[in-house]
Design an enzyme around this catalytic site. Structure first.
Site, mmCIF file in Angstrom:
data_model
loop_
_atom_site.group_PDB
_atom_site.id
_atom_site.type_symbol
_atom_site.label_atom_id
_atom_site.label_comp_id
_atom_site.label_asym_id
_atom_site.label_seq_id
_atom_site.Cartn_x
_atom_site.Cartn_y
_atom_site.Cartn_z
ATOM 1 N N LEU A 529 34.216 14.952 34.508
ATOM 2 C CA LEU A 529 33.572 14.677 33.227
ATOM 3 C C LEU A 529 34.370 15.239 32.071
ATOM 4 O O LEU A 529 34.312 14.740 30.949
ATOM 5 C CB LEU A 529 32.173 15.305 33.195
ATOM 6 N N GLY A 530 35.067 16.301 32.352
ATOM 7 C CA GLY A 530 35.827 16.902 31.261
ATOM 8 C C GLY A 530 36.418 18.221 31.681
ATOM 9 O O GLY A 530 36.249 18.682 32.811
ATOM 10 N N GLY A 532 36.788 22.105 30.252
ATOM 11 C CA GLY A 532 36.331 23.024 29.213
ATOM 12 C C GLY A 532 37.143 24.293 29.217
ATOM 13 O O GLY A 532 38.125 24.413 29.948
ATOM 14 N N GLY A 533 36.720 25.215 28.409
ATOM 15 C CA GLY A 533 37.454 26.457 28.259
ATOM 16 C C GLY A 533 37.509 27.272 29.536
ATOM 17 O O GLY A 533 38.394 28.091 29.720
ATOM 18 N N PHE A 534 36.557 27.057 30.398
ATOM 19 C CA PHE A 534 36.495 27.923 31.572
ATOM 20 C C PHE A 534 36.750 27.167 32.862
ATOM 21 O O PHE A 534 36.611 27.714 33.937
ATOM 22 C CB PHE A 534 35.130 28.602 31.634
ATOM 23 N N GLY A 535 37.095 25.879 32.745
ATOM 24 C CA GLY A 535 37.382 25.122 33.954
ATOM 25 C C GLY A 535 36.960 23.672 33.809
ATOM 26 O O GLY A 535 36.432 23.257 32.787
ATOM 27 N N VAL A 537 34.892 20.141 34.741
ATOM 28 C CA VAL A 537 33.523 19.789 35.080
ATOM 29 C C VAL A 537 33.503 18.433 35.775
ATOM 30 O O VAL A 537 34.158 17.488 35.330
ATOM 31 C CB VAL A 537 32.641 19.712 33.821
ATOM 32 N N LYS A 551 30.765 22.747 37.664
ATOM 33 C CA LYS A 551 31.853 23.371 36.911
ATOM 34 C C LYS A 551 32.671 24.252 37.826
ATOM 35 O O LYS A 551 32.171 25.196 38.425
ATOM 36 C CB LYS A 551 31.275 24.193 35.762
ATOM 37 N N ASP A 648 32.595 30.173 22.899
ATOM 38 C CA ASP A 648 33.333 28.914 22.886
ATOM 39 C C ASP A 648 32.413 27.783 22.459
ATOM 40 O O ASP A 648 32.337 26.742 23.105
ATOM 41 C CB ASP A 648 33.960 28.640 24.253
#
Ligand SMILES: *[C@@H]1O[C@H](CO)[C@@H](O)[C@H](O)[C@H]1NC(C)=O
Ligand SMILES: *[C@@H]1O[C@H](CO)[C@@H](O)[C@H](O)[C@H]1NC(C)=O
Ligand SMILES: *[C@@H]1O[C@H](CO)[C@@H](O)[C@H](O)[C@H]1NC(C)=O
Ligand SMILES: *[C@@H]1O[C@H](CO)[C@@H](O)[C@H](O)[C@H]1NC(C)=O
Ligand SMILES: *[C@@H]1O[C@H](CO)[C@@H](O)[C@H](O)[C@H]1NC(C)=O
Ligand SMILES: *[C@@H]1O[C@H](CO)[C@@H](O)[C@H](O)[C@H]1NC(C)=O
Ligand SMILES: *[C@@H]1O[C@H](CO)[C@@H](O)[C@H](O)[C@H]1NC(C)=O
Ligand SMILES: *[C@@H]1O[C@H](CO)[C@@H](O)[C@H](O)[C@H]1NC(C)=O
Ligand SMILES: *[C@@H]1O[C@H](CO)[C@@H](O)[C@H](O)[C@H]1NC(C)=O
Ligand SMILES: *[C@@H]1O[C@H](CO)[C@@H](O)[C@H](O)[C@H]1NC(C)=O
Length: 840
Positions: A529-530, A532-535, A537, A551, A648
């Site tokens: 899906l995308g 992000g800052g932490f990994g 998804v 995630k 974030d």
């Protein structure tokens, strides 16, 4: 990381009773005789070598002060200051007993900086001042009678044996007053002392008047608001005296020479420190206020505060209802709760509230001589009696406290606490009319922001500015529901409720790797899906058909297993309609995976930045989204039991459900903090474009960094443009500078995305207000930015009077305050997510 965790008591009781750090008594004297003096540079040392008195200079100051500190404890810990409001500068002063028997600090020219009150020298012989091993500096006349003592004039520290409270015969009020700052011992804004009106209670007050915290009346064993106080602890013994001549609290460190303990009023909190024998530092034993419910009148009149459910928890006592429900949505509880059925005096009964901190007793009356039954009869017989409680719980309930005015500042404790009986009309009693009932206290829930007034000075002044026109003790609230050991039923408007009704069945599922891998087709790219800052998804489908977001945390989160599980449990407790719900986690080797509920409409950036889809969000929807995000962020910052800084916040982390309700995601991965007043310097993790200057440059983040990101987000939602490329007029390089320019030109409404349709008239004022609030949020200085509470209030309240924003802290065009070519160059990169491991 989590507030309120105290070391297990047993640990403290087992402290070896050994003094290893006190140096042996130096040859220094412990007394000053009449006609002798103590020069700057000389010190007095108490006979046992425990305390030392002399002149000192606080860190980051140049002035000299006379004070008392622990001998042999480094860094120097000052427990008392004589001339706190009269710093000695540009001269060398000394301490002496003058001819009429007063202690005087003066320089050689005779300029007096400080003196003890003129003393009554009618006693015999020459006076002598002595520093005792208790830390008390005592001036006695020749006959040994005490003329003056430092224990009667506390600074910010309460030592064992000191009395906090009143000598009623002389009218002496001993209270603690904060230092203005760590480098400035002059009297600060907070005091902690005993209020002897009504039934005596301890109060922390701001500016001498506004209550910040109240510890409740003494119940024979402890203060009503501090049920964890152990009256018979073998190391600490507490005592509270209230008779015709004295009202005071004191504690002794019992026969335990090795345990060094002190109470300090530090800004708005009372902290108790112990120095473990052989230790190397003070350790914080406990600190008050402990949580939001400790903040005075958090839930208004006839409200009950309860954090036990892990969610914000204010409610009206059963039989009461919010006085102004409409204001609750704006978090304004100033009107408090009002009675559903008026009392009719003859047919009334009592509702029993169990396990509570008794309400403010400033206007209450006490009779220690009667039984609780007699108390009940007395209350029933007097139409103006609104509630009663036992005045002592030592050896069974006895005595009587009666309230005849508003019941303010009640909180419920998960364990401990006392019983309070509240008068209700017969028809409002939950059952068997009249008798104390154990059931069904219906509570509508809201949260007050009164605490915010008191959280910090920055906050305080901001609020002052914000609500100058609205009276002084504005507090605010919102609907919410919670469960606790008082059975509670949420009432009324469910629209704004959070999901904490589900707290009871809070279960965090531990998924196994096979399940997760299967559900995401082994993390196939088409399920992604995308990022992000932490990994990354992924979209997953569990066996039951439930769609979830998975995630996969990136490797930098090198937490240990226990720590990770712990954090997941905490995150799972953060439940709110505007937060994405965590369903579970998976731990497999190095893998750390979080499983969230799936949001049909993906993230906000897919809408607002997309020319095609942005039309789906008209202005009123956008405004709702802004409010929702504010509400969620406010919950994270303030209302949840754990204060959480997101770190974030960005459009990509705002997910939208089927009905386009915004939910903040990724909050869990941010660290969980215990204290929102602190700034923390850690790894810089975030997204350029949303990062506040102090965070991006110095790695200092606080709730105010989130506020900055929120401001950017609001401008993006309004304008439909990312905070990077607005290259419209050449030198304008960022959305912030563009918005700032339009604002200064009085044309804030021009920022609105031209594709946005919607609701005519208010639109203009709402857009303008959003822009103004956003600009307040992105101000250069973190201290100037409002807290989320104020932000939420301002957004939802058309009448709010807002301050004028100052220059925003944007990357380029930072004006004359700029010191950093480096910042400008890094800042104009686009909004990819970056991780900078800090080097401090
Ligand atoms: C202190 O000095 C004054 C004046 O010099 C003198 O009268 C007095 O006796 C002295 N007191 C003592 C205790 O020495
Ligand atoms: C001693 O100090 C007190 C307090 O400042 C003052 O009232 C008194 O006049 C002083 N006595 C002399 C002799 O200076
Ligand atoms: C001073 O002492 C005398 C006699 O001991 C006493 O009568 C008087 O009240 C005292 N004055 C003060 C201000 O304490
Ligand atoms: C308050 O306590 C904190 C931490 O315990 C300390 O860093 C700070 O300097 C204290 N503030 C004052 C004014 O003493
Ligand atoms: C503190 O209280 C005084 C009066 O007691 C008032 O004049 C002043 O404005 C108050 N200051 C603040 C910051 O509230
Ligand atoms: C404390 O303990 C002592 C002895 O165990 C007992 O006599 C006393 O009553 C206790 N005090 C309280 C307040 O419980
Ligand atoms: C009040 O209590 C204190 C401490 O126990 C005692 O010294 C004092 O005599 C008492 N006063 C009265 C009037 O009972
Ligand atoms: C008060 O309530 C009781 C019981 O509901 C009723 O019998 C009585 O008439 C009421 N009195 C008044 C003055 O309303
Ligand atoms: C106590 O009574 C005073 C005067 O009526 C009132 O202003 C104040 O709010 C009351 N305080 C409480 C806690 O009820
Ligand atoms: C009823 O209570 C009020 C307030 O406590 C008190 O002023 C009044 O004297 C009481 N009336 C009677 C009859 O006891």
């Amino acid at each position: 990381m989590v507030a309120g965790v105290r070391p297990p008591l047993a640990q403290l009781l087992l402290l070896p009773l050994l003094v290893t750090f006190f140096s042996s008594p130096a040859s220094a004297a412990d007394t000053i005789a009449a006609n002798s003096s103590l020069a700057d540079g000389e010190t007095l040392v108490s006979a046992g070598g425990v305390f030392e008195l002399g002149f000192f200079t606080p860190a980051s100051s140049t002035a000299r002060f006379l004070g008392i500190w622990y001998m042999g404890i480094a860094p120097q810990t000052i427990v008392w200051v004589a001339n706190r409001d009269a710093p000695i500068t540009g001269a060398t002063a000394s301490l002496a007993i003058n001819a009429t028997g007063s202690l005087v600090i003066a320089d050689s020219s005779g300029r007096v900086f400080w003196s003890s009150a003129p003393s009554n020298t009618s006693g015999t012989g020459a006076p002598v001042a002595q520093l005792l091993d208790s830390g008390n500096f005592v001036l006695r006349d020749g006959g040994g009678a005490v003329l003056w003592q430092s224990f009667d004039h506390p600074s910010d520290t309460l030592l064992p044996g000191m009395k906090l409270g009143w000598d009623l015969t002389t009218g002496l009020d001993r209270h603690l007053t904060t230092w203005r700052s760590p480098g400035d011992p002059s009297q600060g804004d907070y005091t902690f002392g005993i209020d002897i009106r009504g039934v005596p209670e301890g109060f922390i007050r701001y500016n001498g008047t506004a209550p910040v915290y109240r510890n409740g009346p003494w119940n024979g064993l402890q203060f009503s608001g501090e049920p964890e106080m152990e009256p018979n602890n073998s190391n600490f013994r507490f005592e509270f005296v209230a008779n015709a001549s004295d009202v005071y609290y004191t504690f002794v460190v019992d026969g335990a020479a090795g345990v060094v303990s002190r109470f300090v009023l530090n800004q708005s909190s009372v902290q108790r420190y112990v120095w473990p024998p052989g230790g190397h530092a003070w350790s914080l034993y406990w600190s008050l206020p402990r949580d939001q419910c400790d903040h005075y009148a958090q839930c208004g009149a006839f409200g009950v505060c309860d954090t036990a459910s892990g969610s914000p928890a204010c409610g009206c006592v059963h039989g009461f209802t919010p006085a102004s429900p409409r204001d609750w949505q704006l978090r304004d509880s100033s009107a408090g709760c009002r009675r559903v059925t008026p009392l009719n005096c003859t047919g009334d009964g009592f509702l029993q509230l169990r396990g509570v901190k008794l309400p403010d007793t400033t206007n209450a009356t006490e009779d220690k001589s009667i039984t609780v039954d007699q108390c009940r009869q007395m209350c029933l017989a007097n139409c103006s009696c609104l509630a009663y409680a036992a005045s002592s719980i030592k050896g069974g309930d006895s005595g009587c406290i009666i309230w005849s005015s508003l019941l303010i500042d009640i909180r419920h404790f998960p364990s401990g606490g006392e019983d309070l009986y509240i008068r209700l009309a017969a028809s409002d009693l939950p059952s068997n009319g009249g008798g104390p009932s154990k059931t069904n206290i219906v509570v509508a829930v809201f949260v007050s922001l009164a605490a915010f007034l008191l959280f910090g000075l920055g906050g305080f002044f901001f609020w002052n500015k914000f609500f100058r026109n609205k009276g002084t003790s504005q507090s605010t609230q919102r609907f919410n529901s919670f469960d606790s050991s008082i059975p509670l039923t949420p009432v009324q408007d469910r629209k704004l409720e959070d999901e904490s009704g589900q707290n009871k069945d809070l279960n965090v599922t531990l998924f196994d790797m096979a399940t997760i891998a299967f559900s995401t087709d082994n993390f196939a790219t088409w399920t992604k899906l995308g990022e992000g800052g932490f990994g990354a998804v992924y979209k997953g489908e569990l066996e039951g058909g439930q769609t979830v977001a998975v995630k996969r945390l990136s490797k930098f989160s090198t937490q240990g297993l226990g720590e990770f599980k712990n954090e997941v449990m905490l995150i799972a407790k953060l439940q709110h309609v505007n937060l994405v719900r965590l369903l579970g986690c998976c731990i497999h080797g190095e893998e750390r995976i979080l499983v969230y509920e799936y949001m049909e409409n993906r993230s906000l950036d897919n809408f607002i930045f997309d020319k095609g889809r942005s039309a789906q969000l008209d202005w009123s929807k956008r405004f709702d989204i802004i409010l929702g995000i504010a509400r969620g962020l406010l919950y994270l910052h303030q209302d949840s039991r754990y204060k959480v800084i997101h770190r974030d916040l960005k459009a990509g982390n705002i997910l939208l459900d089927r009905d386009m309700n915004p939910k903040i995601s990724d909050f869990g991965v941010a660290r969980i903090f215990g204290d929102d007043t602190d700034s923390h310097t850690r790894k810089v993790v975030g997204t350029y474009g949303y990062m506040s200057p102090e965070y991006a440059m110095d790695g200092v983040f606080s709730v105010k960094s989130d506020v900055f990101s929120f401001g950017v987000l609001v401008l993006e939602i309004v304008s439909g443009r990312k905070n990077r490329g607005i290259y419209s007029s050449g030198e304008q390089t960022s959305l912030l500078s563009h918005a700032w320019k339009l604002w200064r030109e009085g044309n804030a409404v021009a920022l609105l995305d031209e594709t946005v349709a919607g609701a005519g008239e208010h639109r203009v004022s709402e857009v303008r207000r959003c822009v103004q609030v956003a600009l307040l949020c992105v101000q250069e200085r973190a201290d100037d930015r409002p807290h989320m509470a104020a932000v939420f209030m301002a957004l939802g309240n058309p009448g709010a009077v807002l301050p004028q924003p100052r220059h925003p802290g944007f990357c380029s065009d930072r004006g004359s305050t700029s010191t950093d070519g480096e910042w400008s160059s890094t800042c104009t990169v686009n909004d990819v997510t970056v991780t900078i491991v800090e080097g401090r």
